[in-house]
Enzyme design. Structure first.
Site, PDB file in Angstrom:
ATOM      1  N   ARG A  15      -7.174  -0.635   0.710  1.00  0.00           N
ATOM      2  CA  ARG A  15      -7.675  -1.862   0.083  1.00  0.00           C
ATOM      3  C   ARG A  15      -8.047  -1.624  -1.380  1.00  0.00           C
ATOM      4  NH1 ARG A  15     -12.175  -2.201   4.691  1.00  0.00           N
ATOM      5  NH2 ARG A  15     -10.357  -1.375   5.794  1.00  0.00           N
ATOM      6  N   ASP A  59      -2.648  10.153   3.539  1.00  0.00           N
ATOM      7  CA  ASP A  59      -4.036   9.713   3.709  1.00  0.00           C
ATOM      8  C   ASP A  59      -4.794  10.725   4.560  1.00  0.00           C
ATOM      9  OD1 ASP A  59      -6.411   8.386   3.921  1.00  0.00           O
ATOM     10  OD2 ASP A  59      -5.660   6.787   5.241  1.00  0.00           O
ATOM     11  N   LYS A  67     -10.323  12.633   7.857  1.00  0.00           N
ATOM     12  CA  LYS A  67      -9.885  12.285   9.204  1.00  0.00           C
ATOM     13  C   LYS A  67      -9.916  13.517  10.107  1.00  0.00           C
ATOM     14  CE  LYS A  67      -6.609   8.638   7.855  1.00  0.00           C
ATOM     15  NZ  LYS A  67      -7.217   7.507   8.580  1.00  0.00           N
ATOM     16  N   LYS A 127       0.860  -1.194   0.000  1.00  0.00           N
ATOM     17  CA  LYS A 127       0.000   0.000   0.000  1.00  0.00           C
ATOM     18  C   LYS A 127       0.884   1.227   0.000  1.00  0.00           C
ATOM     19  CE  LYS A 127      -3.143   2.592   3.055  1.00  0.00           C
ATOM     20  NZ  LYS A 127      -4.037   2.549   4.233  1.00  0.00           N
ATOM     21  N   GLU A 181      -9.131   3.359   1.835  1.00  0.00           N
ATOM     22  CA  GLU A 181      -8.574   3.511   0.485  1.00  0.00           C
ATOM     23  C   GLU A 181      -7.433   2.542   0.194  1.00  0.00           C
ATOM     24  OE1 GLU A 181      -7.583   5.215   3.040  1.00  0.00           O
ATOM     25  OE2 GLU A 181      -5.419   4.896   2.819  1.00  0.00           O
ATOM     26  N   ASP A 191     -12.087   6.735   3.354  1.00  0.00           N
ATOM     27  CA  ASP A 191     -10.905   6.528   4.191  1.00  0.00           C
ATOM     28  C   ASP A 191     -10.459   5.053   4.198  1.00  0.00           C
ATOM     29  OD1 ASP A 191      -8.832   7.260   5.823  1.00  0.00           O
ATOM     30  OD2 ASP A 191     -10.052   7.490   7.635  1.00  0.00           O
ATOM     31  N   ASP A 227       1.725   6.560   5.294  1.00  0.00           N
ATOM     32  CA  ASP A 227       0.770   5.542   4.859  1.00  0.00           C
ATOM     33  C   ASP A 227       1.229   4.817   3.581  1.00  0.00           C
ATOM     34  OD1 ASP A 227      -1.564   4.224   5.608  1.00  0.00           O
ATOM     35  OD2 ASP A 227      -2.869   5.515   4.415  1.00  0.00           O
TER      36      ASP A 227
END
Ligand code: BES
Ligand code: ZN
Ligand code: MN
Length: 542
Positions: free
Chosen positions: A386, A305, A312, A300, A384, A382, A323
């Site tokens: 995956r 993020d 967030k 990933k 994201e 959020d 991230d």
């Protein structure tokens, strides 16, 4: 070497015209030189060069003594000045030093040593213990001026190499944008005094040094801010790191290429950002690698993020510059393997995007189509990681005939709640694959804890409008449902495991690392790929 100040003058003139775009995108080269990232003059700390010697040099600098027992002192440093040895013995006795793993004793005022640093090894230390002892020592002495003299006589070739590797890992600094208080300390060399001599040195040079450099690369790229590291600069850094390394080929999918392939999931995540996404593929095949498909490591790579429109909270949002740690770790593991010419066939895929909430951003409720044709209802923007991994795994299956696929992601806060920073979460339907990952984790001191992929997660992820939704309806198994989602983008017969490193990738300083990235996964994956035993294909049960 040019002085800090003269180079700083030149580079600050450059920053005027290049704004926040890094002038020099190579983290390795920038270490010890001057960077201009973020529009500031940033001096990268020099890493101590590690050299080997057969005899103890004249006293001076810091003396490092790795000891498992009181009698080890004479073994480690047989030529140590008798009065220095007596003074160290007295100090160990009066401190009631226990020689346990991670125990340290720092002494000053012994002979002409600036400092004597004793590090306990505990009983019957293994490779991971030696490396950990080195890392703790490297961290404790990170700002110590002058040479570090390691008295390592009587230690095996492997022990010496691991200790040296640990010193390099623990000597990492993350304060590379600090402009004050930096140019004073003159770091000396590390001199390993060992009777394992040339063999220990070549083991270290072939493997340990590659691991240190790869971990440094991973930690740099994870620690650097999101105005410096975004998909395109992640790619540049990767190209620079692999320049001249044999057996490697790098492929980059840009937005038009991903559009042609139908990668609607990663494109959807990238849509809310001015920084376009990329899919980066690094292949390495060493001489003597087994026949058949590669081991695929997919990471990933969310360079920031924000959460997207499901934004967030402000608290700690800045940490989300890390991230992309999964992408960094898989790339770094391949870097370590390729630089040490391991006889393996491995591919790293970095699924790179920035998750931002501008007018082009995907909305909750939107439906995306991944490369394998599956449709995804986005419940929460959020979730994201995956999404980008869905296209990475679809691409891997379509293009690589993988022997096994491991994805690595800072995927969920839930795994942190469950396992803290002691274990990364491991999810797999293939027991033989999970077992090899667990074994590698224990061997290198990056432990994994296996968590379930329960059959009920499929119904938790059922959408009324599409094939699957990107968050669960309510089972509460946040880490498991995230893992389940990713697994839906690979045929069940391909051996697959998911590592959720959200708790272990990044955090506060401890006794072996400064604030920020831990480089988690590099050592684990390097070891796993080297030791990999083929796992049979075939549908495993839930
Ligand atoms: N990158 C985060 C996960 C994360 C959180 C990593 C804290 C490290 C520290 C991920 O993209 C995320 O936002 N996950 C959500 C998933 C949820 C919306 C289903 C989470 O964990 O809350
Ligand atoms: Zn994320
Ligand atoms: Mn997120």
């Amino acid at each position: 070497m040019m002085s800090f100040r003269s180079v700083a003058l030149i580079t600050s003139a450059l920053t005027l015209s290049f704004a926040a775009i890094p002038v020099d995108a190579d983290a390795q080269a920038r270490r010890g030189a001057i960077g201009t990232n973020a529009g500031q003059d940033a001096a990268q700390p020099v890493q101590r060069p590690i050299t080997f010697a057969a005899a103890l040099p004249a006293a001076g600098g810091a003396l490092v003594l790795p000891l498992a027992s009181a009698s080890d002192l004479a073994t480690r440093a047989p030529t140590l000045d008798a009065s220095d040895r007596a003074a160290i013995e007295r100090a160990l006795e009066s401190a009631e030093f226990k020689y346990e793993a991670r125990a340290t004793l720092a002494l000053r005022g012994i002979g002409s040593w600036g400092r004597v640093h004793v590090i306990g090894l505990g009983e019957e230390p293994d490779a991971a213990r030696f490396q950990a002892a080195g890392a703790i020592t490297g961290r404790a002495l990170v700002s110590e001026e002058g040479a570090l003299v390691v008295a390592a006589n009587g230690l095996s070739t492997e022990a010496v190499s691991e200790f040296a590797t640990g010193l390099g890992i623990g000597g990492y600094r993350s304060d590379f944008y600090r402009t004050a208080d930096r140019d004073g300390a003159a770091l000396g060399a590390t001199i390993i005094v060992s009777d394992a001599g040339a063999e220990a040195q070549s083991l270290y040079l072939n493997r340990g040094r590659a691991l240190i450099d790869a971990m440094t690369w991973v930690r740099d790229i994870s620690n650097e801010p999101a105005n410096v590291i975004y998909p395109e600069t992640f790619v540049q850094r990767t190209r620079a790191a692999f320049a001249g390394v044999r057996g490697v080929s790098i492929q980059v999918l840009d937005v038009p290429a991903m559009e042609r392939l139908g990668m609607g999931a990663i494109l959807g995540v990238g849509r809310g950002s001015e920084r376009p996404p990329r899919m980066l593929i690094v292949r390495y095949r060493g001489a003597g690698a087994p026949e058949g498909g590669p081991i695929v490591l997919a990471g990933k790579g969310i360079t920031f993020d924000s959460g997207g429109l499901s934004i967030k909270g402000a608290e700690n949002m800045g940490d989300m510059k890390m991230d992309m740690s999964g992408a960094a770790s898989v790339t770094g593991a391949v870097l370590a393997l390729a630089r040490s010419r391991a006889p393996v066939n491995v591919v790293a895929i970095a699924a790179l995007a920035e998750n931002m909430p501008d007018g082009g951003a995907i909305r909750p409720g939107d439906v995306l189509t991944a490369m394998n044709g599956k449709t995804i209802e986005v419940i929460n923007t959020d979730a994201e990681g995956r999404l980008v991994l869905a296209d990475a795994l679809s691409w891997a299956e379509a293009n690589l005939n993988p022997a096994a696929v491991i994805d690595v992601a800072t995927l969920t806060g839930a795994v942190r709640t469950a396992l803290g920073d002691d274990y990364a979460g491991l999810f797999s339907r293939h027991d033989a694959l999970a077992a090899q990952l667990e074994t590698a984790g224990i061997a290198v001191g990056e432990p994994l804890w296996r968590l379930p992929l329960h059959a009920s997660y499929a119904s938790d992820m059922r959408s009324n409008i599409a094939d699957i939704r990107n968050t669960s309806t309510g089972s509460g198994a946040g880490a498991g449902t995230g893992a389940h989602f990713i697994g839906e983008f690979l045929s069940r017969e391909i051996p697959w495991a998911h590592l959720d490193i959200a708790g272990t990738a990044y955090g506060a300083a401890n006794d072996w690392k400064p604030d920020g990235s831990a480089g988690f996964g590099v050592r684990l994956l390097e070891r796993f790929v080297r030791d990999y035993q083929p796992v049979p294909r075939g549908e495993a049960e839930d």
